[in-house]
Design a protein around this motif. Structure first.
Motif, mmCIF file in Angstrom:
data_model
loop_
_atom_site.group_PDB
_atom_site.id
_atom_site.type_symbol
_atom_site.label_atom_id
_atom_site.label_comp_id
_atom_site.label_asym_id
_atom_site.label_seq_id
_atom_site.Cartn_x
_atom_site.Cartn_y
_atom_site.Cartn_z
ATOM 1 N N ALA A 164 30.927 35.109 53.485
ATOM 2 C CA ALA A 164 32.602 35.096 53.640
ATOM 3 C C ALA A 164 33.301 34.448 52.576
ATOM 4 O O ALA A 164 34.317 33.551 52.708
ATOM 5 N N ILE A 165 32.939 34.832 51.255
ATOM 6 C CA ILE A 165 33.529 34.106 50.251
ATOM 7 C C ILE A 165 34.074 35.166 49.140
ATOM 8 O O ILE A 165 33.010 36.028 48.965
ATOM 9 N N GLY A 166 35.315 35.237 48.891
ATOM 10 C CA GLY A 166 35.704 36.498 47.855
ATOM 11 C C GLY A 166 35.706 35.650 46.347
ATOM 12 O O GLY A 166 35.942 34.558 46.379
ATOM 13 N N ARG A 167 35.229 36.353 45.238
ATOM 14 C CA ARG A 167 35.405 35.953 44.037
ATOM 15 C C ARG A 167 35.948 36.741 42.970
ATOM 16 O O ARG A 167 35.605 38.000 43.034
ATOM 17 N N VAL A 168 36.742 36.263 42.039
ATOM 18 C CA VAL A 168 37.156 37.062 40.920
ATOM 19 C C VAL A 168 36.662 36.384 39.802
ATOM 20 O O VAL A 168 36.805 35.126 39.676
ATOM 21 N N ASP A 208 35.437 31.681 30.469
ATOM 22 C CA ASP A 208 35.291 32.517 31.684
ATOM 23 C C ASP A 208 35.974 31.905 32.773
ATOM 24 O O ASP A 208 36.158 30.649 32.728
ATOM 25 N N TYR A 209 36.677 32.642 33.349
ATOM 26 C CA TYR A 209 37.613 32.108 34.569
ATOM 27 C C TYR A 209 36.924 32.610 35.805
ATOM 28 O O TYR A 209 36.407 33.868 35.977
ATOM 29 N N LEU A 210 37.030 31.919 36.944
ATOM 30 C CA LEU A 210 36.330 31.884 38.140
ATOM 31 C C LEU A 210 37.466 31.470 39.201
ATOM 32 O O LEU A 210 37.920 30.374 39.266
ATOM 33 N N ARG A 211 37.373 32.508 40.187
ATOM 34 C CA ARG A 211 38.315 31.968 41.457
ATOM 35 C C ARG A 211 37.387 32.456 42.742
ATOM 36 O O ARG A 211 36.606 33.223 42.780
ATOM 37 N N GLU A 212 37.541 31.485 43.731
ATOM 38 C CA GLU A 212 36.638 31.671 44.958
ATOM 39 C C GLU A 212 37.838 31.571 46.046
ATOM 40 O O GLU A 212 38.631 30.555 46.228
ATOM 41 N N TYR A 213 37.588 32.235 47.290
ATOM 42 C CA TYR A 213 38.870 32.397 48.307
ATOM 43 C C TYR A 213 37.681 32.324 49.384
ATOM 44 O O TYR A 213 36.608 33.086 49.841
ATOM 45 N N PHE A 214 38.169 31.386 50.532
ATOM 46 C CA PHE A 214 37.477 31.651 51.934
ATOM 47 C C PHE A 214 38.587 31.059 52.798
ATOM 48 O O PHE A 214 39.519 30.352 52.401
ATOM 49 N N ALA A 215 38.202 31.524 54.170
ATOM 50 C CA ALA A 215 38.978 31.046 55.162
ATOM 51 C C ALA A 215 38.177 30.047 56.020
ATOM 52 O O ALA A 215 37.064 30.650 56.820
ATOM 53 N N ASN A 225 44.181 42.410 67.048
ATOM 54 C CA ASN A 225 45.106 43.527 66.853
ATOM 55 C C ASN A 225 44.724 44.697 66.025
ATOM 56 O O ASN A 225 43.505 44.885 65.481
ATOM 57 N N LEU A 226 45.633 45.553 65.994
ATOM 58 C CA LEU A 226 45.285 46.837 65.166
ATOM 59 C C LEU A 226 44.815 46.676 63.608
ATOM 60 O O LEU A 226 44.247 47.348 62.904
ATOM 61 N N GLN A 227 45.612 45.715 63.166
ATOM 62 C CA GLN A 227 45.142 45.202 61.726
ATOM 63 C C GLN A 227 44.064 44.137 61.581
ATOM 64 O O GLN A 227 43.949 43.264 60.958
ATOM 65 N N GLY A 228 43.686 43.470 62.863
ATOM 66 C CA GLY A 228 42.701 42.593 62.900
ATOM 67 C C GLY A 228 43.446 41.178 62.835
ATOM 68 O O GLY A 228 44.184 40.781 64.251
ATOM 69 N N LEU A 229 43.886 40.490 61.885
ATOM 70 C CA LEU A 229 44.981 39.534 61.855
ATOM 71 C C LEU A 229 45.581 39.758 60.519
ATOM 72 O O LEU A 229 46.401 38.899 60.093
ATOM 73 N N TRP A 230 45.332 40.889 59.655
ATOM 74 C CA TRP A 230 45.700 41.113 58.579
ATOM 75 C C TRP A 230 47.026 42.035 58.743
ATOM 76 O O TRP A 230 46.447 43.329 58.889
ATOM 77 N N ASN A 231 48.107 41.746 58.136
ATOM 78 C CA ASN A 231 49.132 42.441 58.264
ATOM 79 C C ASN A 231 50.278 42.212 57.434
ATOM 80 O O ASN A 231 50.536 40.786 57.208
ATOM 81 N N LEU A 273 41.211 42.687 49.338
ATOM 82 C CA LEU A 273 40.030 42.141 50.294
ATOM 83 C C LEU A 273 40.213 41.008 51.083
ATOM 84 O O LEU A 273 41.140 40.178 50.718
ATOM 85 N N PRO A 274 39.737 41.091 52.381
ATOM 86 C CA PRO A 274 40.355 40.135 53.403
ATOM 87 C C PRO A 274 39.257 38.948 53.459
ATOM 88 O O PRO A 274 38.094 38.975 53.583
ATOM 89 N N VAL A 275 39.788 37.764 53.895
ATOM 90 C CA VAL A 275 39.321 36.746 54.283
ATOM 91 C C VAL A 275 39.976 36.173 55.640
ATOM 92 O O VAL A 275 41.141 36.271 55.451
ATOM 93 N N GLY A 276 39.293 35.420 56.797
ATOM 94 C CA GLY A 276 39.863 34.972 57.863
ATOM 95 C C GLY A 276 38.842 34.182 58.551
ATOM 96 O O GLY A 276 37.696 34.196 58.531
ATOM 97 N N ASN A 277 39.643 33.371 59.496
ATOM 98 C CA ASN A 277 38.748 32.361 60.137
ATOM 99 C C ASN A 277 38.943 32.531 61.831
ATOM 100 O O ASN A 277 38.665 31.866 62.517
ATOM 101 N N GLY A 278 39.548 33.668 61.989
ATOM 102 C CA GLY A 278 39.759 34.021 63.445
ATOM 103 C C GLY A 278 41.188 33.572 63.943
ATOM 104 O O GLY A 278 41.575 34.208 64.969
ATOM 105 N N GLY A 279 41.983 32.876 63.296
ATOM 106 C CA GLY A 279 43.389 32.828 63.526
ATOM 107 C C GLY A 279 44.329 32.770 62.366
ATOM 108 O O GLY A 279 45.446 33.259 62.554
ATOM 109 N N ILE A 280 43.998 32.561 61.211
ATOM 110 C CA ILE A 280 44.615 32.773 60.129
ATOM 111 C C ILE A 280 43.921 33.642 58.839
ATOM 112 O O ILE A 280 42.774 33.307 59.209
#
Length: 333
Positions: free
Chosen positions: A108-112, A120-127, A316-322, A42-49
Motif C-alpha cells: 500500500a505504498i505509491g512511488r514516483v 534520481d528523484y523518488l517520492r513515496e506515498y502511503f496512508a 460509498n460510491l467512490q470508496g472515500l476518494w472523491n 492512483l489511490p492510497v487510503g487508511n479507511g478514514g482518510i
C-alpha cells in the motif's frame, strides 16, 4: 517440548518467508504522469482518510479527502465533498528520463521515480491507519541538497489556507459538519521559508510531508456531530504532533505492520508472472493475461481495505476518494 515448539516455530517462519518470496508482486505501474483523476491517478487510503496522487514531474497534485465530509443536515439531503489538495511545484523541468509511477498493492505504498540531469528523484506515498495520517516522502538517492520546491494547500471549497511555521491549515463549516486539515513539512538539510500561502524548500536532502484531517461527525450521536471547531482543531493538532515526532522510518514500519498482514491473508495464484509492460497496456492490449485477473481481484481488496476500516461509515460510491462537491448520485451508498 520447548525444543519441539522452537523448531515448529522456525519451520513456520521459514515457510512464510518462502511463500512471500514466491508471491508474484501486485503492482499497477505507468511510464507517464496521470492526466485524469478518475482513470489514471492512483489511490492510497487508511479507511478514514485517503488521497489520489498524479505523479507530475514539475508539478505534483495530491488530492485528499475524509470519508465523513458530507454537506447536508438532518433535514436536508447533501453530498460527499472534496476536502482539498496539496500542490508541489518543483524547480526542475518537466522533461525527464526513467520515469515510473506505481502503486504496490502488497505494501500500500505509491512511488514516483525519474531522473533529471543525472539526479534520481523518488517520492513515496502511503496512508497510515495506526497514525491516521497520509505521508509523502521526497528524496534524491545518492545526492544531497537537490530538493527545491514549494508546497501549497488548497481547500476544496476555495476557503483560506493558514500557514504557521511549517504547518498549513484549512478549516470550515458546512450545513452541519465542521472540518479541519493540516499538512506539516519536515526537511532534512536545506532551508524552509514560510510565505503567506505556501512553504518553500531550498537545497534539502530529503523532505517528509505529513497530512491529516477530520470532521466532527459522530455516528453514535443523535445529531450526528460531537464537538465544535475548537475540539476538531485540538484533535487534529494532537494527531499531527504525535505523528510528526516519529521518523519516516517508524511511520512506514507502523503502516506496513498494520496493512501487510491484512492484505496477505488472501492470494489468488493463476500461475502468471508480472508482465514487463505498463498497466494501461496490460488492460488495453492483453485482456486475456492471467496476471490481469490476479491484479484486478487484489485491487478490489486493496480499495476495500483503503476505504473501510472499523465500525464507522462504510465505503460509498467512490470508496472515500472523491474530488468534487457535486458528485454523481451524491456519492451515496
Amino acid at each position: 517440548m520447548r525444543v519441539g515448539k522452537y523448531f515448529l516455530g522456525l519451520a513456520a517462519c521459514l515457510y512464510a518467508a518462502a511463500a512471500d518470496a514466491e508471491r508474484v508482486p501486485m503492482k499497477l505501474w505507468y511510464d507517464e504522469p496521470a492526466k485524469v483523476w478518475m482513470t489514471s491517478a492512483l489511490p492510497v487510503g487508511n479507511g478514514g482518510i485517503g488521497a489520489m496522487f498524479f505523479g507530475g514531474v514539475a508539478k505534483e497534485r495530491l488530492q485528499f479527502n475524509d470519508k465523513t465530509l458530507w454537506a447536508g443536515s438532518t433535514t436536508r439531503r447533501g453530498a460527499y465533498q472534496n476536502m482539498g489538495d496539496l500542490f508541489f511545484e518543483f524547480d526542475t523541468p518537466e522533461t525527464c528520463t526513467n520515469y515510473r509511477r506505481e502503486l504496490s498493492l502488497d505494501d500500500a505504498i505509491g512511488r514516483v521515480s525519474y531522473t533529471i540531469d543525472g539526479v534520481d528523484y523518488l517520492r513515496e506515498y502511503f496512508a497510515s491507519n495506526p497514525d491516521s495520517v497520509i505521508v509523502v516522502r521526497l528524496t534524491t538517492p545518492g545526492h544531497k541538497g537537490k530538493l527545491n520546491f514549494s508546497l501549497r494547500m488548497q481547500d476544496g471549497r476555495q476557503g483560506m489556507t493558514r500557514v504557521d511555521g511549517h504547518t498549513m491549515t484549512i478549516k470550515g463549516t458546512l450545513d452541519l459538519l465542521s472540518y479541519e486539515a493540516q499538512a506539516r513539512l519536515q526537511a532534512d538539510g536545506g532551508m524552509v521559508e514560510t510565505k503567506s500561502d505556501r512553504l518553500e524548500v531550498k537545497g534539502a536532502d530529503a523532505v517528509t510531508v505529513v497530512l491529516t484531517g477530520a470532521t466532527n461527525f459522530d455516528l453514535a450521536s443523535p445529531t450526528y456531530t460531537h464537538g465544535d471547531a475548537d475540539e476538531i482543531h485540538r484533535r487534529v493538532s494532537a494527531r499531527m504532533d504525535k505523528a510528526a515526532r516519529k521518523s519516516y522510518k517508524k511511520l512506514k514500519a507502523a503502516h506496513l505492520a498494520d496493512y501487510q498482514p491484512l492484505f496477505a491473508r488472501v492470494e489468488l495464484d493463476l500461475d502468471a508472472e508480472q508482465p514487463d509492460y505498463t498497466t494501461d497496456v496490460l488492460v488495453r492490449e492483453h485482456k486475456d493475461n492471467a496476471y490481469l485477473d490476479m491484479l484486478y481481484f487484489q485491487y478490489g481488496r486493496y480499495l476495500m481495505l483503503g476505504s473501510s476500516r472499523g465500525g464507522q461509515l462504510p465505503s460509498n460510491l467512490q470508496g472515500l476518494w472523491n474530488n468534487v462537491n457535486n458528485p454523481a448520485w451524491e456519492c451515496d451508498y
